[in-house]
Design a protein around this motif. Sequence first.
Motif, PDB file in Angstrom:
ATOM      1  N   GLY A 173      31.728  81.708  -6.515  1.00  0.00           N
ATOM      2  CA  GLY A 173      32.435  82.953  -6.800  1.00  0.00           C
ATOM      3  C   GLY A 173      33.854  82.995  -6.274  1.00  0.00           C
ATOM      4  N   ALA A 174      34.373  81.841  -5.878  1.00  0.00           N
ATOM      5  CA  ALA A 174      35.725  81.788  -5.320  1.00  0.00           C
ATOM      6  C   ALA A 174      36.645  81.095  -6.301  1.00  0.00           C
ATOM      7  N   ARG A 175      37.897  81.033  -5.929  1.00  0.00           N
ATOM      8  CA  ARG A 175      38.831  80.268  -6.738  1.00  0.00           C
ATOM      9  C   ARG A 175      38.440  78.798  -6.690  1.00  0.00           C
ATOM     10  N   PRO A 176      38.895  78.027  -7.684  1.00  0.00           N
ATOM     11  CA  PRO A 176      38.588  76.595  -7.618  1.00  0.00           C
ATOM     12  C   PRO A 176      38.973  76.031  -6.260  1.00  0.00           C
ATOM     13  N   ALA A 177      38.046  75.278  -5.693  1.00  0.00           N
ATOM     14  CA  ALA A 177      38.237  74.807  -4.322  1.00  0.00           C
ATOM     15  C   ALA A 177      39.275  73.716  -4.226  1.00  0.00           C
ATOM     16  N   GLY A 178      39.417  72.943  -5.260  1.00  0.00           N
ATOM     17  CA  GLY A 178      40.234  71.746  -5.123  1.00  0.00           C
ATOM     18  C   GLY A 178      41.421  71.729  -6.064  1.00  0.00           C
ATOM     19  N   GLY A 179      41.824  72.888  -6.536  1.00  0.00           N
ATOM     20  CA  GLY A 179      42.902  72.885  -7.510  1.00  0.00           C
ATOM     21  C   GLY A 179      42.331  72.632  -8.886  1.00  0.00           C
ATOM     22  N   ALA A 180      43.047  73.059  -9.884  1.00  0.00           N
ATOM     23  CA  ALA A 180      42.510  73.056 -11.239  1.00  0.00           C
ATOM     24  C   ALA A 180      42.179  71.653 -11.725  1.00  0.00           C
ATOM     25  N   GLU A 181      42.896  70.683 -11.275  1.00  0.00           N
ATOM     26  CA  GLU A 181      42.687  69.331 -11.801  1.00  0.00           C
ATOM     27  C   GLU A 181      41.909  68.469 -10.826  1.00  0.00           C
TER      28      GLU A 181
END
Lengths: 363, 363
Positions: free
Chosen positions: A254-262
């Motif tokens: 439920g959080a933002r992508p943990a590792g960046g979009a790519e």
Amino acid sequence: MPPVSGKLLGAAIAVALATGGPAQPGSATAPAAPAADGTVVLDGTRVPPSRLLSPEGAAYLRHLIVDKPFAGGPGLSDIVGERAHQDRIMRGFLEPMRRRYAVHVEEQRIGGVVTDVVTPADGIAPENRDRVLINIHGGGFVTGGRTASLVESVPLAALMRIKVISIDYRMSPEYRFPAASEDVAAVYRAVLKQYDPARIALYGCSAGGMLTAQAIAWFRKEGLPRPAAIGVFCASLGKIAEGDSAVLAGPLTGARPAGGAEGAPRRPPGYMTGAGDDDPLAYPQQSAALLAAFPPTLFITGTRAFEFSAALNSHNRLTAAGVESRFHGWDGMFHGFFYNSEMPEAREAYAIMARFFDSHMAR
Amino acid sequence: MPPVSGKLLGAAIAVALATGGPAQPGSATAPAAPAADGTVVLDGTRVPPSRLLSPEGAAYLRHLIVDKPFAGGPGLSDIVGERAHQDRIMRGFLEPMRRRYAVHVEEQRIGGVVTDVVTPADGIAPENRDRVLINIHGGGFVTGGRTASLVESVPLAALMRIKVISIDYRMSPEYRFPAASEDVAAVYRAVLKQYDPARIALYGCSAGGMLTAQAIAWFRKEGLPRPAAIGVFCASLGKIAEGDSAVLAGPLTGARPAGGAEGAPRRPPGYMTGAGDDDPLAYPQQSAALLAAFPPTLFITGTRAFEFSAALNSHNRLTAAGVESRFHGWDGMFHGFFYNSEMPEAREAYAIMARFFDSHMAR
């Protein structure tokens, strides 16, 4: 053997594999065409809490996703406030844990370092009189001293009826790598005066899992004997967040992508700033010779934990190096899930840890 | 121990956990608010091929996603055509495999059932003269007889220098559960006349992994001794697709969601129609007593395989039942990935299988 009469039946796995699975009512919209490099875009993929979780586990995952109970700290710009915030969270875990697991906790300075020594209220088991566990707590190399410490030590001390020494090692932002490795080694040296290394096991979660692996590298550099076994929990033997879980764990909790979009690797914790990416004292997986010298190792993680893929990979690397390695993960569980002792998944993890350490420490 | 001077440093894990990770340039758009039940919607989550894969592994994953090499079969409405299609795919795997691994293949009827007997070209190793592996091939209980069979048998026969008997069991749509279990038991009975069960191991991938687990249940019902060890590959001890991977494996391999948009379990293969969901002969995980009677078990899978979560769960269930269980998965790999012998990941899996069987079969 006559044929069973019957019409052609539904989807078979071979066909599902070949066609990408049968169309189903209620399926999400067709995905966007994948990028030429094989990147997939997950649009409209709805992931409910895993049906393999216990009711308590599913409720805890739902709590994390919907209520975001661990949010709200001031962050590193107010380190005192952030530690107080994290300590409050840890005390929330400790409260039911101390009711469930009866232990004594005593502060002791060992090798010049402050530790918490946790012993079972009903006494150390006869077979564990000459054995000890050393815990290295989690908290991002920033928080958790004297609190996450107990969260990781109380269940094993009580369940195994063994002494656990938990180290209050130096942390960031005041200190950097390898200050904590030095503190762990100082405690270990002192413990070695009383215990045979074949009767010592080391373990920790998250930053503590990384530090456990780093400790093996540091001990080797210092010429110290290796312990009987280690537990690398919520962590890996290299970078902590790599591969698929580094990308998926954020969205799946439920959080933002943990590792960046790519899928760019998560920035390393501040404590590790200055440590070279290829330094085996920081990332033991960088050295094949070091890996081959590891003691038996247990990995514990969950599929929605950012470290999951890295831990799975470390397990394979260690196995390929000829080292006894065990891996246990829980579907739908996330980083540090077993801090919550009120879930069957956590208690199953404690039982696996206890059995692993018991089976590898000499009697 | 003086403090290291230094400014406050970047994201620490504790803080990342608390806040869901630092915002990063290039991050995907914020996710939709999670549903009250904890369901997350993965919109805009871009997942590149795992950076933990070898170049060959990443290329194979990209091939699967972009080129969809296994699509195009006529499906079950033309079972002859579908089998021919799948056999062509299997022969594609076999071609480089036969160059890499030198074996002899001989058709033998054993216990009244057609089998392929695969032996190493350079002879059976002395320590394996009285040992044998029995393979139960994959193919959704529909396809793969005499082809997937060899794909699963050739590497182990050559690497271990051991005899592998691969069973051409009865399949759907002509037959249904438990026809294949009967065939496996017929072969096993015949093999037991020549081999000590402590020197026999069983294994298979996908439907063959399910059948391997079902065979243990069937043998027990028939009063047959259990083999020394089993390999449940690309499968679990219960339903094959449950939990997170049942939902995510489809999108992560460029296909439609594998388990329906809401994570509904994949429909069982047609062969299993009529078997009760709670029948331990079909789904051994349904019986705690049966699980406790399992031989040492190795699970092999990949994080993008629909069976991943179910296999991980079976590994925990078996461990909780006190059975020796091992789990190995490869990040970014998918259902049946090790049929492609040209990837390091596949050969690493073969080595783990070989070591596991060798260590559990009596000499």
